[in-house]
Design an enzyme around this catalytic site. Structure first.
Site, PDB file in Angstrom:
ATOM      1  NE  ARG A 261      -3.968  -2.353   7.249  1.00 29.90           N
ATOM      2  CZ  ARG A 261      -3.974  -2.415   5.931  1.00 29.90           C
ATOM      3  NH1 ARG A 261      -2.995  -3.045   5.302  1.00 29.90           N
ATOM      4  NH2 ARG A 261      -4.937  -1.860   5.223  1.00 29.90           N
ATOM      5  NE  ARG A 276       4.844  -7.239   5.848  1.00 34.50           N
ATOM      6  CZ  ARG A 276       3.821  -7.547   5.049  1.00 34.50           C
ATOM      7  NH1 ARG A 276       2.587  -7.386   5.474  1.00 34.50           N
ATOM      8  NH2 ARG A 276       4.035  -8.027   3.830  1.00 34.50           N
ATOM      9  CD  GLU A 348      -0.938  -5.010  -1.593  1.00 34.34           C
ATOM     10  OE1 GLU A 348      -1.847  -4.338  -1.076  1.00 34.34           O
ATOM     11  OE2 GLU A 348      -0.642  -6.166  -1.217  1.00 34.34           O
ATOM     12  CB  SER A 351      -5.196  -3.828  -2.493  1.00 39.22           C
ATOM     13  OG  SER A 351      -5.954  -5.005  -2.707  1.00 39.22           O
ATOM     14  NE  ARG A 390       3.756  -1.755   1.536  1.00 36.18           N
ATOM     15  CZ  ARG A 390       3.547  -3.053   1.453  1.00 36.18           C
ATOM     16  NH1 ARG A 390       3.223  -3.582   0.280  1.00 36.18           N
ATOM     17  NH2 ARG A 390       3.662  -3.844   2.497  1.00 36.18           N
TER      18      ARG A 390
END
Length: 429
Positions: A261, A276, A348, A351, A390
């Site tokens: 990403r 991130r 988070e 999801s 994560r």
């Protein structure tokens, strides 16, 4: 992607649904564009009928020796041919404009999704586990002595910011976490392990709603392939263009892949550590289901992700995202946030979303009812099960000790060669 027929049938309801996501009304614009498209199609069909009728009369005029009528009819046939080509081209252009407009509109939320503007309006559904207490001030993962294997300097030298090299015990832990997740999903949750490419054609990105709206969020190669942002793309698009037998549903798949990403628009956010990254790994879950089962499947999928955290002994909370915080393609989303002691916050880690038939319409994925009825669009769901990096952060921070070592969750011991901790020297012991 939305069905223009549904929009035509109840434009006010469509605009009201998009308004819940903060979008302006668009039904009148879409219906006007669709009306022009249908008029062009009808005009082309009328011109075709006129050309066919004139073509039949050409021979008769020739047989009668009526040269004037013969020439008039020949000219009319040629004129109608050009008119049909022009009208068909107009209809094609209008169809492309309509499709592009529809593809840039987000999914409409389920009726029971909480209304809200941003993450502050998300609704907590439940909490599980108790955040650990420490007799010292806990630090973030990149500050831990045990995490010497997090090499951001070399990652930056190789690729720039938001890249990391993992070494030694941390690399082994990262690999073990992915294997542990796959084993749970395949052995206990009934998902089919799948290994997919990370380079895909543009159609796969479009069919799974990543294009055209979010092209800046992903990477494209010079020869047209796209690097996947998650294996949601490959797993979901694997049924594109198919008509599945209803008896084969649900189809539940999982894959562990690299993900890429660009993090466009995230400048200044989570720049420290590996929370991130531009390149990361994730174990993804995707379900292809009957429309009547999609909500129950979302709850099931959420439970599969939660079970990973339960087994690791990590505290977390599960949220129902509000209309203003849901992703573009989601009809309903459950986020899971794991407790990170170093940040003193839940962050988070998964999801899970149902998209309804939003993706299925884009990629024409359908099923054939067992009663022999007309094929219908399937519903697609996707969820993180989990983000491996994560989860690594969470294990390191929650297991940290005063001397900088890390105690590993018991569930991971078999994946770490029986070792139970990473010492302050960064060695498995």
């Amino acid at each position: 992607m939305h069905d223009i027929r549904i929009i035509r049938d109840d434009p006010a309801a469509f605009d009201a649904a998009l308004a819940r996501r903060g979008d302006a009304p668009v039904s009148s614009e879409l219906i006007a564009l669709d009306t022009r498209r249908r008029e062009a199609i009808q005009a082309a069909q009328n011109a075709l009928q006129e050309r066919n009728a004139a073509s039949k009369q050409v021979g008769a005029a020739k047989a009668k020796g009526d040269e004037d009528e013969f020439q008039r009819l020949r000219a009319l046939v040629a004129e109608k041919k050009d008119e049909i080509a022009r009208l068909e081209a107009d209809a094609k252009t209008l169809q492309e404009q309509l499709d592009d407009r529809l593809m840039r509109l987000p999914n409409t939320p389920d009726a029971d999704v909480p209304d809200g503007a941003d993450e502050s309006d998300n609704v907590e559904m439940r909490r599980s586990g108790t955040p650990p207490s420490f007799d010292f001030k806990p630090v973030e993962h990149f500050e831990l002595a045990a995490a010497k294997g997090l090499d951001f300097e070399t990652g930056g030298k190789l690729s720039g910011s938001r890249f990391v090299v993992l070494r030694g015990a941390v690399a082994r832990l990262h690999r073990g976490l992915a294997q542990f997740m796959l084993d749970m999903h395949t052995n206990e949750h009934g998902l089919e392990e799948t290994n997919t490419p990370v380079l895909v054609r543009e159609e796969a990105m479009t069919g799974t709603d990543k294009l055209p709206k979010f092209g800046d969020d992903s990477y494209q190669t010079t020869n047209g392939w796209w690097l996947i942002p998650t294996s949601e793309v490959t797993l979901t698009y694997s049924v594109s263009g198919d008509i599945l037998d209803e008896a084969t549903l649900p189809r539940r798949m999982t894959a562990h892949t690299l993900c890429f990403r660009s993090e466009a628009g995230s400048a200044g956010r989570d720049t420290s550590g590996m929370l991130r990254q531009h390149q990361f790994e994730k174990v993804e879950m995707v379900s292809i289901v009957h429309p009547s089962k999609s909500r129950a499947e979302l709850d099931r999928m959420t439970g599969c992700a939660e079970a990973i955290l339960d087994r690791l002994g990590l505290a977390y909370r599960t949220l129902s995202l509000c209309t203003g915080d849901m992703g573009f393609g989601a009809r309903r989303t459950h986020d899971i946030e794991v407790w990170l002691p170093g940040q003193d916050a839940y962050r988070e880690i998964s999801s899970c979303s149902t998209t309804g038939d939003f993706q299925a319409r884009r990629m024409n994925a359908r099923f054939r009812p067992t009663d022999g009825g007309k094929p219908e669009f399937v519903h697609t769901l996707n969820g993180s099960g989990l983000a491996v990096g994560r989860c690594l952060i969470a294990v390191l921070e929650n297991g940290q000790q005063a001397d900088g070592s890390v105690i590993l969750p018991e569930a991971l011991h078999p994946y770490m060669g029986g070792k139970t901790q990473i010492t302050a020297e960064g060695i498995l012991a």
